[in-house]
Scaffold this motif. Structure first.
Motif, PDB file in Angstrom:
ATOM      1  N   MET A   1     -10.482  -7.381 -29.079  1.00 32.94           N
ATOM      2  CA  MET A   1     -10.588  -8.483 -30.022  1.00 32.94           C
ATOM      3  C   MET A   1     -11.329  -8.022 -31.266  1.00 32.94           C
ATOM      4  N   ARG A   2     -11.143  -8.750 -32.329  1.00 31.55           N
ATOM      5  CA  ARG A   2     -11.770  -8.410 -33.594  1.00 31.55           C
ATOM      6  C   ARG A   2     -12.714  -9.547 -33.998  1.00 31.55           C
ATOM      7  N   LEU A   3     -13.959  -9.195 -34.253  1.00 29.58           N
ATOM      8  CA  LEU A   3     -14.990 -10.174 -34.550  1.00 29.58           C
ATOM      9  C   LEU A   3     -15.406 -10.056 -36.010  1.00 29.58           C
ATOM     10  N   PHE A   4     -15.606 -11.216 -36.658  1.00 29.30           N
ATOM     11  CA  PHE A   4     -16.037 -11.203 -38.051  1.00 29.30           C
ATOM     12  C   PHE A   4     -17.130 -12.242 -38.254  1.00 29.30           C
ATOM     13  N   ALA A   5     -18.234 -11.828 -38.855  1.00 31.36           N
ATOM     14  CA  ALA A   5     -19.327 -12.737 -39.184  1.00 31.36           C
ATOM     15  C   ALA A   5     -19.514 -12.720 -40.697  1.00 31.36           C
ATOM     16  N   ASP A   6     -19.307 -13.851 -41.334  1.00 25.70           N
ATOM     17  CA  ASP A   6     -19.375 -13.965 -42.787  1.00 25.70           C
ATOM     18  C   ASP A   6     -20.802 -14.329 -43.203  1.00 25.70           C
ATOM     19  N   ARG A   7     -21.532 -13.333 -43.719  1.00 26.44           N
ATOM     20  CA  ARG A   7     -22.925 -13.569 -44.122  1.00 26.44           C
ATOM     21  C   ARG A   7     -23.010 -14.486 -45.344  1.00 26.44           C
ATOM     22  N   GLY A   8     -21.919 -14.628 -46.065  1.00 24.75           N
ATOM     23  CA  GLY A   8     -21.898 -15.554 -47.189  1.00 24.75           C
ATOM     24  C   GLY A   8     -21.882 -17.006 -46.755  1.00 24.75           C
ATOM     25  N   LEU A   9     -21.415 -17.255 -45.540  1.00 28.49           N
ATOM     26  CA  LEU A   9     -21.393 -18.616 -44.993  1.00 28.49           C
ATOM     27  C   LEU A   9     -22.581 -18.890 -44.081  1.00 28.49           C
ATOM     28  N   CYS A  10     -23.149 -17.844 -43.483  1.00 30.87           N
ATOM     29  CA  CYS A  10     -24.243 -18.000 -42.517  1.00 30.87           C
ATOM     30  C   CYS A  10     -25.434 -18.732 -43.146  1.00 30.87           C
ATOM     31  N   VAL A  11     -26.008 -19.668 -42.347  1.00 34.23           N
ATOM     32  CA  VAL A  11     -27.199 -20.397 -42.806  1.00 34.23           C
ATOM     33  C   VAL A  11     -28.430 -20.040 -41.960  1.00 34.23           C
ATOM     34  N   GLY A  12     -28.281 -19.036 -41.076  1.00 36.29           N
ATOM     35  CA  GLY A  12     -29.431 -18.528 -40.329  1.00 36.29           C
ATOM     36  C   GLY A  12     -29.940 -19.424 -39.222  1.00 36.29           C
ATOM     37  N   SER A  13     -29.069 -20.239 -38.645  1.00 33.05           N
ATOM     38  CA  SER A  13     -29.517 -21.163 -37.588  1.00 33.05           C
ATOM     39  C   SER A  13     -29.856 -20.445 -36.287  1.00 33.05           C
ATOM     40  N   GLY A  14     -29.248 -19.289 -36.044  1.00 34.34           N
ATOM     41  CA  GLY A  14     -29.544 -18.515 -34.849  1.00 34.34           C
ATOM     42  C   GLY A  14     -28.784 -18.914 -33.605  1.00 34.34           C
ATOM     43  N   MET A  15     -27.842 -19.838 -33.702  1.00 34.53           N
ATOM     44  CA  MET A  15     -27.088 -20.262 -32.515  1.00 34.53           C
ATOM     45  C   MET A  15     -26.276 -19.119 -31.924  1.00 34.53           C
ATOM     46  N   CYS A  16     -25.766 -18.239 -32.758  1.00 37.11           N
ATOM     47  CA  CYS A  16     -24.993 -17.100 -32.261  1.00 37.11           C
ATOM     48  C   CYS A  16     -25.878 -16.175 -31.439  1.00 37.11           C
ATOM     49  N   VAL A  17     -27.103 -15.965 -31.868  1.00 35.40           N
ATOM     50  CA  VAL A  17     -28.031 -15.083 -31.156  1.00 35.40           C
ATOM     51  C   VAL A  17     -28.415 -15.700 -29.811  1.00 35.40           C
ATOM     52  N   LEU A  18     -28.613 -17.006 -29.788  1.00 42.12           N
ATOM     53  CA  LEU A  18     -28.955 -17.682 -28.540  1.00 42.12           C
ATOM     54  C   LEU A  18     -27.784 -17.652 -27.557  1.00 42.12           C
ATOM     55  N   THR A  19     -26.564 -17.723 -28.069  1.00 46.81           N
ATOM     56  CA  THR A  19     -25.380 -17.812 -27.208  1.00 46.81           C
ATOM     57  C   THR A  19     -24.914 -16.442 -26.734  1.00 46.81           C
ATOM     58  N   ALA A  20     -24.957 -15.439 -27.570  1.00 47.14           N
ATOM     59  CA  ALA A  20     -24.501 -14.092 -27.214  1.00 47.14           C
ATOM     60  C   ALA A  20     -25.463 -13.063 -27.804  1.00 47.14           C
ATOM     61  N   PRO A  21     -26.665 -12.944 -27.213  1.00 52.68           N
ATOM     62  CA  PRO A  21     -27.687 -12.074 -27.794  1.00 52.68           C
ATOM     63  C   PRO A  21     -27.327 -10.594 -27.771  1.00 52.68           C
ATOM     64  N   GLY A  22     -26.392 -10.193 -26.933  1.00 49.73           N
ATOM     65  CA  GLY A  22     -25.996  -8.794 -26.908  1.00 49.73           C
ATOM     66  C   GLY A  22     -25.075  -8.413 -28.051  1.00 49.73           C
TER      67      GLY A  22
END
Ligand code: SF4
Length: 64
Positions: free
Chosen positions: A1-22
């Motif tokens: 699979m191909r994963l993309f995280a758009d730092r221009g849209l990110c607001v720093g809530s941290g939900m991604c880190v809590l859900t998939a910290p690896g």
């Protein structure tokens, strides 16, 4: 699979880190999303699907 995280849209809530910290982290300087390693070939599609749903800004997309 191909994963993309758009730092221009990110607001720093941290939900991604809590859900998939690896897979995700937050930059020490600006708090924005950082993806660990190569974005190809991550195994847990269910966890990444939960991250897509949990992200409040729609910054995370992936193709299984
Ligand atoms: S969940 Fe979305 S908005 Fe929050 S840190 Fe992760 S990418 Fe950024």
């Amino acid at each position: 699979m191909r994963l993309f995280a758009d730092r221009g849209l990110c607001v720093g809530s941290g939900m991604c880190v809590l859900t998939a910290p690896g897979v995700f982290d937050q930059d020490d300087e600006d708090g924005l999303v950082v993806v660990h390693g190569d974005p190809d070939g991550r195994g847990d599609a269910a966890a990444l699907g939960r991250v897509v749903d949990a992200c409040p800004s729609g910054a995370i997309t992936f193709m299984p």
